[in-house]
Design a protein around this motif. Sequence first.
Motif, PDB file in Angstrom:
ATOM      1  N   LYS A  76       0.839  -1.191   0.000  1.00 11.39           N
ATOM      2  CA  LYS A  76       0.000   0.000   0.000  1.00 11.39           C
ATOM      3  C   LYS A  76       0.883   1.254   0.000  1.00 11.39           C
ATOM      4  CE  LYS A  76      -3.201   1.721   3.351  1.00 11.39           C
ATOM      5  NZ  LYS A  76      -4.033   2.669   2.637  1.00 11.39           N
ATOM      6  N   THR A  77       0.391   2.326  -0.564  1.00 13.39           N
ATOM      7  CA  THR A  77       1.073   3.608  -0.373  1.00 13.39           C
ATOM      8  C   THR A  77       0.273   4.399   0.656  1.00 13.39           C
ATOM      9  OG1 THR A  77      -0.168   4.620  -2.174  1.00 13.39           O
ATOM     10  CG2 THR A  77       2.019   3.780  -2.708  1.00 13.39           C
ATOM     11  N   ASN A  78       0.943   5.319   1.312  1.00 11.87           N
ATOM     12  CA  ASN A  78       0.226   6.156   2.271  1.00 11.87           C
ATOM     13  C   ASN A  78       0.817   7.552   2.271  1.00 11.87           C
ATOM     14  OD1 ASN A  78      -1.916   6.377   3.983  1.00 11.87           O
ATOM     15  ND2 ASN A  78      -0.778   5.809   5.818  1.00 11.87           N
ATOM     16  N   SER A  80       1.788  11.165   0.914  1.00  6.05           N
ATOM     17  CA  SER A  80       2.115  11.668  -0.422  1.00  6.05           C
ATOM     18  C   SER A  80       2.541  10.531  -1.340  1.00  6.05           C
ATOM     19  CB  SER A  80       3.252  12.680  -0.331  1.00  6.05           C
ATOM     20  OG  SER A  80       2.880  13.746   0.500  1.00  6.05           O
ATOM     21  N   ASP A 169       7.847  16.970  -0.200  1.00  6.09           N
ATOM     22  CA  ASP A 169       6.391  17.094  -0.297  1.00  6.09           C
ATOM     23  C   ASP A 169       5.873  17.937   0.857  1.00  6.09           C
ATOM     24  OD1 ASP A 169       7.210  14.895   1.364  1.00  6.09           O
ATOM     25  OD2 ASP A 169       5.110  14.298   1.539  1.00  6.09           O
ATOM     26  N   TYR A 171       2.117  19.335   2.847  1.00  8.76           N
ATOM     27  CA  TYR A 171       0.671  19.254   3.041  1.00  8.76           C
ATOM     28  C   TYR A 171       0.198  20.696   3.178  1.00  8.76           C
ATOM     29  CZ  TYR A 171       0.814  14.206   4.036  1.00  8.76           C
ATOM     30  OH  TYR A 171       0.961  12.852   3.951  1.00  8.76           O
ATOM     31  N   TYR A 205       6.794   5.381  -3.819  1.00  9.63           N
ATOM     32  CA  TYR A 205       7.365   4.900  -2.552  1.00  9.63           C
ATOM     33  C   TYR A 205       8.510   5.789  -2.048  1.00  9.63           C
ATOM     34  CZ  TYR A 205       4.559   0.789  -3.614  1.00  9.63           C
ATOM     35  OH  TYR A 205       3.511  -0.050  -3.904  1.00  9.63           O
ATOM     36  N   ARG A 210      14.381   7.293   0.245  1.00 11.65           N
ATOM     37  CA  ARG A 210      13.540   7.373   1.433  1.00 11.65           C
ATOM     38  C   ARG A 210      14.289   6.745   2.601  1.00 11.65           C
ATOM     39  NH1 ARG A 210       8.502   3.748   1.432  1.00 11.65           N
ATOM     40  NH2 ARG A 210       8.041   5.020   3.259  1.00 11.65           N
ATOM     41  N   GLY A 218       5.590   3.409  10.494  1.00 10.90           N
ATOM     42  CA  GLY A 218       5.588   3.902   9.121  1.00 10.90           C
ATOM     43  C   GLY A 218       5.808   5.389   8.932  1.00 10.90           C
ATOM     44  N   GLN A 221       9.253   6.742   8.286  1.00 11.37           N
ATOM     45  CA  GLN A 221       9.990   6.299   7.081  1.00 11.37           C
ATOM     46  C   GLN A 221       9.892   7.387   6.005  1.00 11.37           C
ATOM     47  OE1 GLN A 221      11.247   3.299   7.980  1.00 11.37           O
ATOM     48  NE2 GLN A 221       9.878   3.191   9.735  1.00 11.37           N
ATOM     49  N   LYS A 223       9.766   9.732   3.029  1.00 12.88           N
ATOM     50  CA  LYS A 223       9.953   9.597   1.580  1.00 12.88           C
ATOM     51  C   LYS A 223      10.468  10.944   1.018  1.00 12.88           C
ATOM     52  CE  LYS A 223       5.503   8.033   0.728  1.00 12.88           C
ATOM     53  NZ  LYS A 223       4.476   7.222  -0.013  1.00 12.88           N
TER      54      LYS A 223
HETATM   55  N1  MTE Z   1       7.636  12.529   2.689  1.00 13.39           N
HETATM   56  C1  MTE Z   1       6.689  11.744   3.203  1.00 13.39           C
HETATM   57  N2  MTE Z   1       7.078  10.633   3.854  1.00 13.39           N
HETATM   58  C2  MTE Z   1       6.158   9.805   4.394  1.00 13.39           C
HETATM   59  C3  MTE Z   1       4.772  10.092   4.325  1.00 13.39           C
HETATM   60  C4  MTE Z   1       4.390  11.271   3.634  1.00 13.39           C
HETATM   61  O1  MTE Z   1       3.204  11.608   3.502  1.00 13.39           O
HETATM   62  N3  MTE Z   1       5.379  12.062   3.090  1.00 13.39           N
HETATM   63  N4  MTE Z   1       3.851   9.238   4.916  1.00 13.39           N
HETATM   64  C5  MTE Z   1       4.361   8.324   5.958  1.00 13.39           C
HETATM   65  C6  MTE Z   1       3.440   7.251   6.349  1.00 13.39           C
HETATM   66  S1  MTE Z   1       2.207   7.603   7.439  1.00 13.39           S
HETATM   67  C7  MTE Z   1       3.653   5.973   5.968  1.00 13.39           C
HETATM   68  S2  MTE Z   1       2.712   4.670   6.554  1.00 13.39           S
HETATM   69  C8  MTE Z   1       4.686   5.647   4.966  1.00 13.39           C
HETATM   70  C9  MTE Z   1       4.037   5.043   3.753  1.00 13.39           C
HETATM   71  O2  MTE Z   1       5.021   4.591   2.876  1.00 13.39           O
HETATM   72  P1  MTE Z   1       4.574   3.913   1.525  1.00 13.39           P
HETATM   73  O3  MTE Z   1       3.754   4.922   0.769  1.00 13.39           O
HETATM   74  O4  MTE Z   1       5.822   3.511   0.845  1.00 13.39           O
HETATM   75  O5  MTE Z   1       3.711   2.741   1.918  1.00 13.39           O
HETATM   76  O6  MTE Z   1       5.458   6.756   4.556  1.00 13.39           O
HETATM   77  C10 MTE Z   1       5.691   7.715   5.540  1.00 13.39           C
HETATM   78  N5  MTE Z   1       6.594   8.687   5.018  1.00 13.39           N
END
Ligand code: MTE
Length: 257
Positions: A76-78, A80, A169, A171, A205, A210, A218, A221, A223
Motif C-alpha cells: 500500500k502507499t500512504n 504523499s 512534499d 501538506y 514509494y 527514502r 511507518g 519512514q 519519503k
Molecule cells: N515525505 C513523506 N514521507 C512519508 C509520508 C508522507 O506523507 N510524506 N507518509 C508516511 C506514512 S504515514 C507511511 S505509513 C509511509 C508510507 O510509505 P509507503 O507509501 O511507501 O507505503 O510513509 C511515511 N513517510
Amino acid sequence: MTADSSHFKRRDLLKAAAVGSSGLLLAGCDAMNENATFRSALRVAESLNHATQRGLMDRAALAPEFDPSDISPVFKTNGSITGNSAEYLQHAAENFANWKLRVDGLVASPLDIGLDALKAMPARSQITRHDCVEGWSAIAQWRGTPLRYLLQQAQLSPRAKYIVFHCADSYGAIPYYESIDLVDAFHPQTILAWGMNDDILPVKYGAPVRLRVERQLGYKQAKYVMRIEATDDLTKFHGGKGGYWEDVGDYEWYAGI
Ligand SMILES: Nc1nc2c(c(=O)[nH]1)N[C@H]1C(S)=C(S)[C@@H](COP(=O)(O)O)O[C@H]1N2
Ligand SMILES: [Mo]
C-alpha cells in the motif's frame, strides 16, 4: 574500584548480555561502535542507570528480516505519492540525474551527493515489515546506503543529537519532515533506500531516496528526502516536535516497534 574499571566491568556485562540473548544484537552493536560520536553517546549512557542501559541495548537489536517469498504482492502507499516542490518536479522530470542529497548542519564536512555516488557507496539490502500506525503492514525488500556511512563521511559533530530529514512534499504549506536520534541513525538497518524489491525505488514509494528506520512505525519512514540535517535541537524546526505528524499532534516522536 576506579570509575574506569567499573565502566569496563559494566561494558563487559553489557556485551555478555548481548552475546547471551543474540549474536545479531552484538553485530548491531559493533556496527554502531565503529563511530566515535556514537561511542561518546554510549559513554554518556554508561553513566546512566541500568534500566536506561537495558533500553539502549534493546534499541540496538535488529528488526526481523524475512525471505523473498514473504514479500507482499501489493504494498500500500500512504500519505504523499510524489514530491510536490518545484525543485522536486524538475528533478523527477530529469530522472533525478541532477538531484543531489544535501547532508549538513552539525557536520564538519557538508556533502552534496548525487544518486550515482550514493549507489557507489557500500549498500545494505533487507527484507522487512513496514507497520503503519493506521493498522496495516506490508513486507518489502529495501536496498540503500546505511545512514551511518553518510554521517561518518560528513564528519558528524560530537554536538549532534538528532538527524532531521527534510522532504520534497508538503501538506498545504507545511513540508513533511521527520527526525531520529543517534541510536537509530547508527543502527545497522537504518538506510537511505534507493531500491525496492530489486528495482529502483518508484516515485510513489519515495524516489529518489527514502529513509528506512526499521525499529519504528511507518510515519518515520520519510519519503522524498532532499536534505539531511544534524542538530542538537529539534525545537527549532517547524512546529518543534521533530516531525510533521508530531507537530500536528497526532503521533509521538518516538514510534518504536
Ligand atoms: N515525505 C513523506 N514521507 C512519508 C509520508 C508522507 O506523507 N510524506 N507518509 C508516511 C506514512 S504515514 C507511511 S505509513 C509511509 C508510507 O510509505 P509507503 O507509501 O511507501 O507505503 O510513509 C511515511 N513517510
Ligand atoms: Mo503511516
